[in-house]
Design an enzyme around this catalytic site. Structure first.
Site, PDB file in Angstrom:
ATOM      1  CE1 TYR A 141      -3.541  -2.583   0.456  1.00 30.58           C
ATOM      2  CE2 TYR A 141      -4.645  -0.629   1.271  1.00 30.58           C
ATOM      3  CZ  TYR A 141      -4.698  -1.921   0.793  1.00 30.58           C
ATOM      4  OH  TYR A 141      -5.914  -2.538   0.670  1.00 30.58           O
ATOM      5  CE  LYS A 191       2.058 -17.703  -3.041  1.00 28.69           C
ATOM      6  NZ  LYS A 191       1.210 -18.915  -3.127  1.00 28.69           N
ATOM      7  CG  ASP A 223      -1.797 -20.318  -1.665  1.00 26.27           C
ATOM      8  OD1 ASP A 223      -1.225 -20.282  -0.551  1.00 26.27           O
ATOM      9  OD2 ASP A 223      -1.329 -20.965  -2.628  1.00 26.27           O
ATOM     10  CG  ASP A 247      -8.099  -4.802   1.613  1.00 23.40           C
ATOM     11  OD1 ASP A 247      -9.037  -4.333   2.288  1.00 23.40           O
ATOM     12  OD2 ASP A 247      -8.059  -4.753   0.369  1.00 23.40           O
ATOM     13  CG  ASP A 251     -13.672  -7.266   2.244  1.00 24.56           C
ATOM     14  OD1 ASP A 251     -13.407  -6.522   3.204  1.00 24.56           O
ATOM     15  OD2 ASP A 251     -14.180  -6.862   1.180  1.00 24.56           O
TER      16      ASP A 251
END
Ligand code: IPM
Ligand code: MG
Length: 370
Positions: A141, A191, A223, A247, A251
């Site tokens: 970001y 990751k 993942d 983020d 959700d």
């Protein structure tokens, strides 16, 4: 106690839901003898329309002069075409950066009576009670270089995922401290099979874990984590992860609770102490629902105010150590849901559909103050 609260409603449903949370805070103040002073300012698209900038000086100054911030949501199709540095979302990113709000706590807890409201099977989500600890001021970001540049045969868009040891240490500590007051399990999500920044993340989180022998640490690739969250969410207690992964996963976690309209959040900075509380020398906390501005339902009394009201409860507990008052708000929410009242996003057969204002009023009534 006395506290100054900055109120930044923003766009879309923000200006509708934020007053509901303010009224709940006012009711709590009256009931428990506190004095909360509310001051409002425009941010996001609302501020762009008036001043041309998403985070005007006035809003930033107000935020900095407050003890805590209550924010609605920013953004909408009207401002989608603007360049990135003046889009409504910049208001949020600017506040996070300017106030050093590096720790974003997003609890996802299923209220049992909402098990049928989710698109997932009730037996999968029953018992979900997890906390996403998202790093909020670093990673892709904010990483540099970034931008879009012309090349010989078109353009090139660049963003950079970058984390330093210090950034990873402080967010890891927030996660371990939070886990101590919960079920003592931390899952670090990265990751590391592909990204160097994740390799460092994993190594540093493992080092920090040595100072918390009472906490069980596991690592998951993002993942796999995305899959595990909908396969068996009960396995998780505290998840700690980067800005972008947090983020996305928060959700996803929201849907485990029935609706994204249910999820509150706290963004904290400075020295975040035991359990994620802002201790002495800590900074201003920002509290907001994790859902967006939902322009499609704005102004129609359809939104679910619970995420914002629950964010106000988080403010009481994390910024002001008013646990009793925060618990009273949470109990009032549970009571209203138990009685079968539902906004449209969580409606199920046999329940009573109510609008946003009525839901807010019922929760205040549940506090015993209407
Ligand atoms: C969130 C939002 C923001 C983010 C946007 C609005 C900038 O999606 O708080 O999760 O990406 O952090
Ligand atoms: Mg988001």
């Amino acid at each position: 106690m006395k506290a100054r609260i900055a109120v930044l409603p923003g766009d879309g449903i923000g200006p509708e839901i934020v007053p509901q949370a303010v009224q709940v805070l006012e009711a709590v103040a009256a009931q428990y003898g506190h004095a909360f002073e509310f001051r409002a300012a425009d941010v996001g698209g609302a501020a762009i329309d008036k001043t041309g900038r998403p985070l005007p000086e006035e809003a930033l100054t107000l935020a900095k002069a407050s003890d805590a911030i209550l924010l609605g949501a920013v953004g909408g199709p009207k401002w989608d075409g603007l360049p990135y540095d003046v889009r409504p979302e910049r208001a949020l990113l600017g506040l996070r950066e300017q106030l050093g709000l590096y720790a974003n706590l997003r609890p996802a807890k299923l209220y049992p009576m909402l098990a049928d409201a989710s698109t997932l099977k009730p037996e999968v989500i029953t018992g979900t009670d997890l906390l996403v600890v998202r790093e909020l001021t670093g990673g892709i970001y904010f990483g540099k270089p970034k931008g879009i540049e012309k090349t010989a045969d078109g353009e090139r868009g660049v963003n950079t995922e970058v984390y330093t040891t210090a950034e990873i240490v402080r967010i890891a500590k927030v996660a371990f401290e939070a886990a101590r007051r919960r079920r003592k399990k931390v899952t670090s999500v990265d990751k590391a099979n592909v990204l160097e920044s994740s390799e460092l993340w994993r190594r540093v989180v493992s080092d920090v874990a040595k100072g918390y022998p009472d906490i069980e640490l596991t690592h998951l690739y993002v993942d796999n984590c995305a899959m595990q969250l909908i396969r068996n969410p009960k396995q998780f207690d505290v998840l700690v992860t980067t800005n972008l992964f947090g983020d996305i996963l928060s959700d996803e976690a929201a849907m485990l609770t029935g609706s994204i309209g249910m999820l509150p959040s706290a963004s904290l900075g400075g020295r975040v102490g035991a359990g994620g509380r802002i201790g002495a020398g800590g900074r201003i906390g920002l509290y907001e629902p994790i859902h967006g501005s939902a322009p499609d339902i704005a102004g129609r009394d359809l939104a679910n105010p619970i995420a914002t009201i629950a964010s106000a409860a988080m403010m009481l507990s994390y910024s002001f150590n008013l646990d009793k008052e925060a618990a009273a708000i949470e109990r009032a929410i549970v009571r209203v849901l138990e009685k079968g009242y539902r906004t449209k996003d969580i409606q199920s057969p046999g329940c009573t559909l109510v609008g946003m204002k009525e839901m807010g009023r019922l929760i205040r009534e549940g506090l015993g103050s209407v």
